[in-house]
Design a protein around this motif. Structure first.
Motif, PDB file in Angstrom:
ATOM      1  N   UNK A   1       0.829  -1.207   0.000  1.00  0.00           N
ATOM      2  CA  UNK A   1       0.000   0.000   0.000  1.00  0.00           C
ATOM      3  C   UNK A   1       0.862   1.255   0.000  1.00  0.00           C
ATOM      4  N   UNK A   2       1.927   1.220   0.792  1.00  0.00           N
ATOM      5  CA  UNK A   2       2.768   2.410   0.869  1.00  0.00           C
ATOM      6  C   UNK A   2       3.484   2.649  -0.457  1.00  0.00           C
ATOM      7  N   UNK A   3       3.860   1.564  -1.142  1.00  0.00           N
ATOM      8  CA  UNK A   3       4.490   1.747  -2.445  1.00  0.00           C
ATOM      9  C   UNK A   3       3.507   2.326  -3.458  1.00  0.00           C
ATOM     10  N   UNK A   4       2.233   1.885  -3.380  1.00  0.00           N
ATOM     11  CA  UNK A   4       1.209   2.481  -4.244  1.00  0.00           C
ATOM     12  C   UNK A   4       1.053   3.969  -3.910  1.00  0.00           C
TER      13      UNK A   4
ATOM     14  N   UNK B   1       6.639   3.835   9.624  1.00  0.00           N
ATOM     15  CA  UNK B   1       6.313   3.635  11.050  1.00  0.00           C
ATOM     16  C   UNK B   1       5.149   2.686  11.265  1.00  0.00           C
ATOM     17  N   UNK B   2       4.237   2.594  10.260  1.00  0.00           N
ATOM     18  CA  UNK B   2       3.076   1.732  10.457  1.00  0.00           C
ATOM     19  C   UNK B   2       3.296   0.348   9.848  1.00  0.00           C
ATOM     20  N   UNK B   3       4.526   0.058   9.448  1.00  0.00           N
ATOM     21  CA  UNK B   3       4.770  -1.190   8.726  1.00  0.00           C
ATOM     22  C   UNK B   3       5.417  -2.257   9.610  1.00  0.00           C
ATOM     23  N   UNK B   4       5.112  -3.497   9.280  1.00  0.00           N
ATOM     24  CA  UNK B   4       5.804  -4.604   9.925  1.00  0.00           C
ATOM     25  C   UNK B   4       7.256  -4.593   9.446  1.00  0.00           C
TER      26      UNK B   4
ATOM     27  N   UNK C   1       9.781  -0.618   0.996  1.00  0.00           N
ATOM     28  CA  UNK C   1       9.423   0.796   0.860  1.00  0.00           C
ATOM     29  C   UNK C   1      10.691   1.653   0.791  1.00  0.00           C
ATOM     30  N   UNK C   2      11.646   1.322   1.655  1.00  0.00           N
ATOM     31  CA  UNK C   2      12.893   2.099   1.654  1.00  0.00           C
ATOM     32  C   UNK C   2      13.632   1.954   0.322  1.00  0.00           C
ATOM     33  N   UNK C   3      13.560   0.769  -0.275  1.00  0.00           N
ATOM     34  CA  UNK C   3      14.218   0.566  -1.570  1.00  0.00           C
ATOM     35  C   UNK C   3      13.654   1.515  -2.631  1.00  0.00           C
TER      36      UNK C   3
END
Lengths: 244, 279
Positions: free
Chosen positions: A146-149, A169-172, A179-181
């Motif tokens: 979702x965050x990547x979208x 912060x809300x991710x496992x 996401x960092x990539x």
């Protein structure tokens, strides 16, 4: 350093009696990647949200290129088109598919044709590694997906600046890397990025500058190496002991 | 009889047990705490099919006067449905406008909407009907039907406004922020992002309002509108078969409201599972 793309002058913000920002000055160069760290309540999110005026400053000025964000006459929508934002809680539109999420704003704000925006959505999805999820709905995706979208959605407006408000912060833990990539790629391509996050790894790999905020002020700033390894201020040192 | 409580969403009388409770921010419900579907459905079955069986059995076993009543009374359904459908459509428009007004940031708009809601909710519907028909009707040249539709839509508009307001406010703040951050105007964000999500939340309570309105439409019989109740009364007053006439009227209302409450229940169920079925 190149010319400044964001200039923040004496930014102050109060919520009732609470002073979230007590006079922050910050200049961000074009293409610069800045990580903002600090304890909760230090004003880092408020500072970030002031840049696209999701929060209005009590006093002070913020300029994005030649536009004064804080002026009441500012064309804030035009500025927001140039400034993408990624939220801690993703905030994807749950009633729209992934592609529609990405294509919506260019279609209705820029009046671009659906053919163009859907094609761009496809390219962006491929770029964040989710080409196979084009027709999925947000609730069918993991947090990291979702965050990547959400990043792709912000990029669809072809912004010059990206703001990241605690994007991981809300991710496992196992989803943080994906996401960092994406963010690292973005940094390498020369995007101007303002990131509120405590991801030291990302900072060391991509950040040009780390800013430590506490109590509504910038306490210390410098290269990641300098701030993380040999902080000058006591407050920075104490904070880093907590998160390292 | 049809006195309404001010707080939305109203449950439609005793029907709420069979239609389930409105979802969303309106009521904190936990599906595991309310009786299982099988229990509520069988209660609904008893009421619904019992009413239908009775309505069929009565004219079969007592042809006089029930055949006569059944030939006379249902004419009123046209007026009942005209009033109900026109009123709910207008009430939805008033409700949306007032609901948006209630959350508007412009003080004057907000004030007007809030005063409308407070004033209308504070006056009994029957008084509003009398007021519009007898006090304003002659000035505005409104006949009974028009007065009835005006009163019901103004009144239900206020109730629906609160449902719209609560529904819009139940959408997380981050949705509006994300839309604004993408460069959308507030109205674009509202129409493309917020309201489509709101619809899902407010459909069940709006369905319940529709049922309540259907029942309250019987109030218009006082204004010389030949609705279901008035036809029953007209029949009864000429033949003195009060028990029989009003039994038929009550059964017809009951069948209609049970039918619609089931429809709302099914709709609610669909909405709850919708989205998990995209695969």
């Amino acid at each position: 350093m190149a010319e400044s793309i964001i200039r923040i002058k004496q930014a102050k913000k109060s919520f009732g009696r609470v002073q979230a920002l007590r006079g922050v000055d910050l200049e961000v160069a074009r293409g610069e990647v800045i990580l903002i760290v600090g304890p909760s309540g230090s004003g880092k999110s408020t500072l970030l949200r002031s840049v696209n005026r999701l929060e209005s400053l009590t006093s002070g000025e913020i300029w994005v290129e030649d536009d004064c964000v804080t002026s009441p006459h500012a064309d804030i929508r035009k500025i927001r088109e140039e400034v993408g934002m990624v939220f801690q809680s993703f905030n994807l539109f749950p009633h729209l598919s992934v592609t529609e999420n990405i294509a919506l704003s260019p279609t209705i704000v820029r009046k671009e044709s659906a053919a163009v925006t859907y094609e761009r959505a496809k390219v962006l999805l491929d770029r964040v590694g989710l080409a196979d999820k084009a027709h999925a709905y947000p609730e069918q995706l993991s947090g990291g997906q979702q965050q990547r979208v959400a990043i792709a959605r912000a990029l669809a407006m072809q912004p010059k600046i990206m703001l990241f408000d605690e994007p991981t912060s809300a991710l496992d833990p196992e989803m943080i890397k994906e996401v960092l990539d994406v963010m690292l790629d973005l940094a390498k391509e020369g995007m101007t990025m303002l990131v509120v996050s405590h991801e030291m790894g990302f900072a060391r790999a991509a950040a040009d500058r780390v800013i430590f905020m506490d109590d509504g002020m910038v306490v210390e700033q410098g290269s990641p190496e300098q701030v993380f390894s040999s902080p000058k201020e006591d407050r920075t040192r104490r904070f880093l002991e907590h998160i390292l | 009889m049809n006195e309404k409580t001010p707080a939305p969403p109203k449950v439609a009388g005793s029907l709420s047990a069979s239609s389930g409770t409105p979802r969303g921010s309106f009521q904190v419900t936990d599906s595991s705490l309310i009786p299982g579907d099988s229990a509520t459905i069988s209660a609904w079955n008893i009421a619904f099919f019992g009413a239908i069986a009775l309505l069929i059995a009565l004219p079969v076993f007592r042809p006089t006067p029930f055949r006569e009543i059944l030939a006379f009374v249902p004419d009123g359904l046209t007026a009942t449905f005209t009033v109900t459908i026109c009123s709910i459509v207008l009430a939805l428009i008033f409700g949306l406008l007032a609901g948006l007004g209630r959350i508007a940031r412009t003080t004057i708009v907000n004030r007007i909407a809030t005063v409308y809601v407070e004033v209308v909710r504070g006056i009994p519907l029957l008084v509003q009907l009398f007021y519009i028909y007898y006090a304003l009707g002659p000035l505005l040249h409104l006949n009974g039907l028009m007065s009835a539709i005006t009163a019901l839509s103004v009144c239900y508009g206020a109730y629906l406004a609160e449902i719209f307001r609560a529904g819009i406010q139940s959408i997380p703040k981050g949705q509006m922020e994300a839309a604004l951050a993408l460069g959308m105007s507030r109205s674009q964000a509202l129409w493309r992002v917020i309201l489509p999500q709101t619809v899902k939340v407010i459909l069940p309570p709006i369905g319940n309002e529709f049922i309540a309105l259907l029942k309250d439409s019987s109030l218009v019989s006082i204004l010389a509108v030949s609705d279901l109740l008035r036809r029953g009364r007209e029949y009864a007053s000429t033949t003195f078969n009060y028990l029989e006439a009003y039994t038929v009227v009550a059964l017809i209302y009951l069948i209609m409201t049970l039918f619609f409450s089931r429809l709302v229940g099914i709709m609610e169920e669909r909405l709850r599972t919708h989205g998990r079925k995209h695969h």
